[in-house]
Design a protein around this motif. Structure first.
Motif, mmCIF file in Angstrom:
data_model
loop_
_atom_site.group_PDB
_atom_site.id
_atom_site.type_symbol
_atom_site.label_atom_id
_atom_site.label_comp_id
_atom_site.label_asym_id
_atom_site.label_seq_id
_atom_site.Cartn_x
_atom_site.Cartn_y
_atom_site.Cartn_z
ATOM 1 N N LEU A 127 7.370 -24.636 35.553
ATOM 2 C CA LEU A 127 7.338 -23.045 35.045
ATOM 3 C C LEU A 127 6.005 -22.358 35.108
ATOM 4 C CD1 LEU A 127 9.854 -24.437 33.876
ATOM 5 C CD2 LEU A 127 9.601 -22.741 31.988
ATOM 6 N N PHE A 128 4.856 -22.900 35.459
ATOM 7 C CA PHE A 128 3.664 -22.100 35.510
ATOM 8 C C PHE A 128 3.937 -21.648 36.937
ATOM 9 C CE2 PHE A 128 1.673 -24.734 31.938
ATOM 10 C CZ PHE A 128 1.125 -23.493 31.289
ATOM 11 N N THR A 129 4.336 -22.307 37.808
ATOM 12 C CA THR A 129 4.350 -21.573 39.325
ATOM 13 C C THR A 129 5.382 -20.438 39.261
ATOM 14 O OG1 THR A 129 4.076 -23.924 40.229
ATOM 15 C CG2 THR A 129 4.960 -22.205 41.540
ATOM 16 N N THR A 130 6.489 -20.634 38.275
ATOM 17 C CA THR A 130 7.624 -19.559 38.384
ATOM 18 C C THR A 130 6.863 -18.347 37.513
ATOM 19 O OG1 THR A 130 9.053 -21.276 38.239
ATOM 20 C CG2 THR A 130 9.632 -19.097 38.007
ATOM 21 N N LEU A 131 5.907 -18.836 36.731
ATOM 22 C CA LEU A 131 5.260 -17.564 36.045
ATOM 23 C C LEU A 131 4.570 -16.347 36.883
ATOM 24 C CD1 LEU A 131 4.634 -16.378 33.017
ATOM 25 C CD2 LEU A 131 2.558 -17.913 33.139
ATOM 26 N N ALA A 132 4.022 -16.840 37.692
ATOM 27 C CA ALA A 132 3.295 -16.120 38.501
ATOM 28 C C ALA A 132 3.947 -15.453 39.622
ATOM 29 C CB ALA A 132 2.163 -16.866 39.361
ATOM 30 N N ILE A 133 5.062 -16.197 39.979
ATOM 31 C CA ILE A 133 6.131 -15.428 40.870
ATOM 32 C C ILE A 133 6.833 -14.444 40.239
ATOM 33 C CG2 ILE A 133 8.094 -15.890 42.208
ATOM 34 C CD1 ILE A 133 6.839 -18.631 42.977
ATOM 35 N N ALA A 134 7.234 -14.519 38.723
ATOM 36 C CA ALA A 134 7.997 -13.781 38.224
ATOM 37 C C ALA A 134 7.266 -12.382 37.987
ATOM 38 C CB ALA A 134 8.280 -14.426 36.675
ATOM 39 N N CYS A 135 6.003 -12.791 37.858
ATOM 40 C CA CYS A 135 4.977 -11.268 37.770
ATOM 41 C C CYS A 135 5.331 -10.517 38.761
ATOM 42 C CB CYS A 135 3.627 -11.698 37.642
ATOM 43 S SG CYS A 135 2.893 -10.058 37.309
ATOM 44 N N GLY A 136 5.415 -11.089 40.164
ATOM 45 C CA GLY A 136 5.522 -10.222 41.520
ATOM 46 C C GLY A 136 7.140 -9.754 41.269
ATOM 47 N N TYR A 137 7.980 -10.455 40.688
ATOM 48 C CA TYR A 137 9.510 -10.152 40.739
ATOM 49 C C TYR A 137 9.716 -8.914 40.000
ATOM 50 C CZ TYR A 137 14.451 -10.239 39.203
ATOM 51 O OH TYR A 137 15.548 -10.096 38.781
ATOM 52 N N LEU A 138 8.948 -8.811 38.791
ATOM 53 C CA LEU A 138 9.007 -7.860 37.756
ATOM 54 C C LEU A 138 8.537 -6.323 38.380
ATOM 55 C CD1 LEU A 138 8.346 -9.411 34.383
ATOM 56 C CD2 LEU A 138 10.538 -8.872 35.293
ATOM 57 N N PHE A 139 7.575 -6.530 39.447
ATOM 58 C CA PHE A 139 6.826 -5.316 39.834
ATOM 59 C C PHE A 139 8.122 -4.596 40.736
ATOM 60 C CE2 PHE A 139 2.640 -6.224 39.092
ATOM 61 C CZ PHE A 139 1.953 -5.088 39.113
ATOM 62 N N GLY A 140 8.865 -5.510 41.498
ATOM 63 C CA GLY A 140 10.012 -4.892 42.118
ATOM 64 C C GLY A 140 11.099 -4.405 41.283
ATOM 65 N N LEU A 199 -2.521 -22.324 40.931
ATOM 66 C CA LEU A 199 -2.409 -22.714 39.650
ATOM 67 C C LEU A 199 -1.854 -23.989 39.504
ATOM 68 C CD1 LEU A 199 -2.951 -21.910 36.729
ATOM 69 C CD2 LEU A 199 -0.494 -20.719 36.876
ATOM 70 N N TYR A 200 -0.869 -24.173 40.346
ATOM 71 C CA TYR A 200 -0.166 -25.640 40.216
ATOM 72 C C TYR A 200 -0.832 -26.766 40.477
ATOM 73 C CZ TYR A 200 4.185 -28.743 39.597
ATOM 74 O OH TYR A 200 4.859 -29.412 39.245
ATOM 75 N N SER A 201 -1.746 -26.317 41.627
ATOM 76 C CA SER A 201 -2.929 -27.638 41.941
ATOM 77 C C SER A 201 -3.849 -27.773 41.020
ATOM 78 C CB SER A 201 -3.333 -27.192 43.191
ATOM 79 O OG SER A 201 -4.277 -25.782 43.124
ATOM 80 N N VAL A 202 -4.082 -26.799 40.122
ATOM 81 C CA VAL A 202 -5.096 -26.990 39.105
ATOM 82 C C VAL A 202 -4.505 -27.734 37.888
ATOM 83 C CG1 VAL A 202 -6.634 -25.805 37.565
ATOM 84 C CG2 VAL A 202 -6.568 -24.935 39.904
ATOM 85 N N ILE A 203 -3.448 -27.315 37.445
ATOM 86 C CA ILE A 203 -2.721 -27.882 36.213
ATOM 87 C C ILE A 203 -2.091 -29.224 36.449
ATOM 88 C CG2 ILE A 203 -2.469 -25.714 35.337
ATOM 89 C CD1 ILE A 203 0.344 -25.719 35.915
ATOM 90 N N ASP A 204 -1.856 -29.805 37.591
ATOM 91 C CA ASP A 204 -1.125 -31.028 37.598
ATOM 92 C C ASP A 204 -1.988 -31.840 38.626
ATOM 93 O OD1 ASP A 204 0.760 -32.937 38.457
ATOM 94 O OD2 ASP A 204 2.306 -31.789 38.787
ATOM 95 N N PRO A 205 -2.606 -32.738 38.420
ATOM 96 C CA PRO A 205 -3.422 -33.692 39.048
ATOM 97 C C PRO A 205 -2.820 -34.507 40.207
ATOM 98 C CG PRO A 205 -3.955 -34.098 36.579
ATOM 99 C CD PRO A 205 -2.512 -33.210 36.830
ATOM 100 N N ARG A 206 -1.406 -34.597 40.175
ATOM 101 C CA ARG A 206 -0.772 -35.332 41.036
ATOM 102 C C ARG A 206 -0.712 -34.336 42.521
ATOM 103 N NH1 ARG A 206 4.544 -35.951 37.787
ATOM 104 N NH2 ARG A 206 3.802 -33.894 37.320
ATOM 105 N N VAL A 207 -0.540 -33.137 42.314
ATOM 106 C CA VAL A 207 -0.627 -32.178 43.675
ATOM 107 C C VAL A 207 -2.025 -32.408 44.183
ATOM 108 C CG1 VAL A 207 -0.340 -29.890 44.091
ATOM 109 C CG2 VAL A 207 1.140 -30.822 42.460
ATOM 110 N N ARG A 208 -3.098 -32.427 43.296
ATOM 111 C CA ARG A 208 -4.455 -32.495 44.139
ATOM 112 C C ARG A 208 -4.727 -33.726 44.814
ATOM 113 N NH1 ARG A 208 -6.196 -30.518 38.715
ATOM 114 N NH2 ARG A 208 -7.030 -32.466 38.435
ATOM 115 N N ARG A 209 -4.115 -34.592 44.290
ATOM 116 C CA ARG A 209 -4.090 -36.088 45.011
ATOM 117 C C ARG A 209 -3.396 -35.771 46.377
ATOM 118 N NH1 ARG A 209 -4.242 -38.366 39.846
ATOM 119 N NH2 ARG A 209 -2.204 -38.899 39.972
#
Length: 332
Positions: free
Chosen positions: A258-271, A322-332
């Protein structure tokens, strides 16, 4: 991911975002020029109606746009892109030649503050309710929360805005409408002014909270339901952990997507701010864009649309990073 790899990833995403902004800006430019009456011609006729001579009107158009309507479209486009690269969004016609960047700068805080406030509040409430609805899915609480989220998520934003205005402003008279702050309070960083701004923003913020709540709640419920079947939850239960610790385990792992969706939702609300700000007569960027369309203020229209595009692109870039920071599996 090492520092060098992180820098490379950031630069790659920024370059991709810049290309996307350029594509949208170019599309907006040619779309505006495809409308009946070119921007330069509209401004030229407007100045003629004000009593200016043809030469004076043409000179003013050249000052506003950096070109005249008689220039080839390719020349106009090159001048437009050059101005954007120098941070020049042009001059507003409906605001009597005030720089577009200044007009947008005055309106932008009244969009950012309600959107960010509503987004964070709805995220906190929605994710908490989603955990409860998933864990207590067989109880009345779980069913009621799921039903409320489904119902609210299906209501259009402008309908919610009208309902809130009718109930809390027109009928009950509890909340103000159509202003950003009490006109009798001096502007500044005083407690009285900040409190007045917060009070007058309750209705717009509440609308942003409600239109976002349903999505957060349903997404979190689904995420929690998938986490409940993971092996680490079963192992922790076999070790005899407390219910509170179990909820923390579930919540921390379920909230990651949901953290990924949080940032995307901010852009969606602008529209979505266009309809909400127009419903509340709130002087933000969305209402400014709508007014520019009605007044055929092409520099202001393209500038406002460009800022909204940049916000959406940046939100997507931030979501990826943000998702690569909060989830170590993505960084690897």
């Amino acid at each position: 991911m090492n520092v060098k790899g992180l820098v490379r990833a950031v630069l790659t995403k920024l370059a991709g975002g810049a290309v996307m902004v350029w594509v949208v800006a170019s599309f907006t430019f040619f779309l505006v020029h495809a409308l009946p009456g070119s921007p330069g011609k509209v401004a030229y006729e407007s100045y003629l109606s004000q009593g200016l001579s043809p030469d004076e009107a043409m000179a003013k158009v050249a000052v506003i746009y950096g070109y005249t309507s008689q220039d080839p479209l390719a020349t106009q486009y090159v001048n437009y892109v050059s101005d954007l690269l120098h941070g020049n969004l042009g001059l507003s016609i409906s605001y009597s030649g005030v720089p577009v960047s200044q007009v947008i700068g005055n309106a932008l805080p009244w969009t950012l503050i309600p959107i960010l406030s509503g987004l964070l509040i709805s995220f906190a409430i929605g994710t908490t309710a989603g955990v409860v609805a998933a864990v207590k899915r067989s109880s009345r609480w779980g069913g009621a929360l799921s039903l409320s989220a489904s119902l609210i998520a299906g209501i259009p934003s402008f309908v919610l805005a009208i309902l809130l205005t009718t109930v809390f402003h027109t009928q009950l008279g509890w909340l103000p409408y159509g202003e950003t702050n009490d006109p009798w309070v001096d502007s500044g960083w005083s407690a009285a002014y900040i409190g007045s701004v917060a009070y007058y923003a309750i209705l717009p913020v509440a609308t942003y909270v409600l239109i976002s709540y349903g999505g957060w709640m349903l997404s979190m419920r689904s995420s929690v339901a998938s986490v409940l079947g993971d092996d680490f939850i079963l192992a922790s239960e076999l070790r005899g952990i407390t219910p509170g610790t179990r909820l923390r385990y579930i919540g921390r792992n379920a909230i990651l997507p949901l953290f990924t969706t949080l940032a995307i939702a901010c852009g969606y609300l602008f529209g979505g701010a266009i309809l909400i700000e127009n419903a509340f007569n709130y002087p933000g960027l969305g209402r400014l864009l709508l007014q520019s369309i009605g007044s055929r203020d092409y520099p202001l229209m393209t500038g406002a649309f460009l800022i909204i595009t940049i916000a959406v692109v940046l939100a997507n870039i931030i979501a990826d990073l943000l998702y690569s920071v909060i989830d170590p599996r993505v960084r690897r």
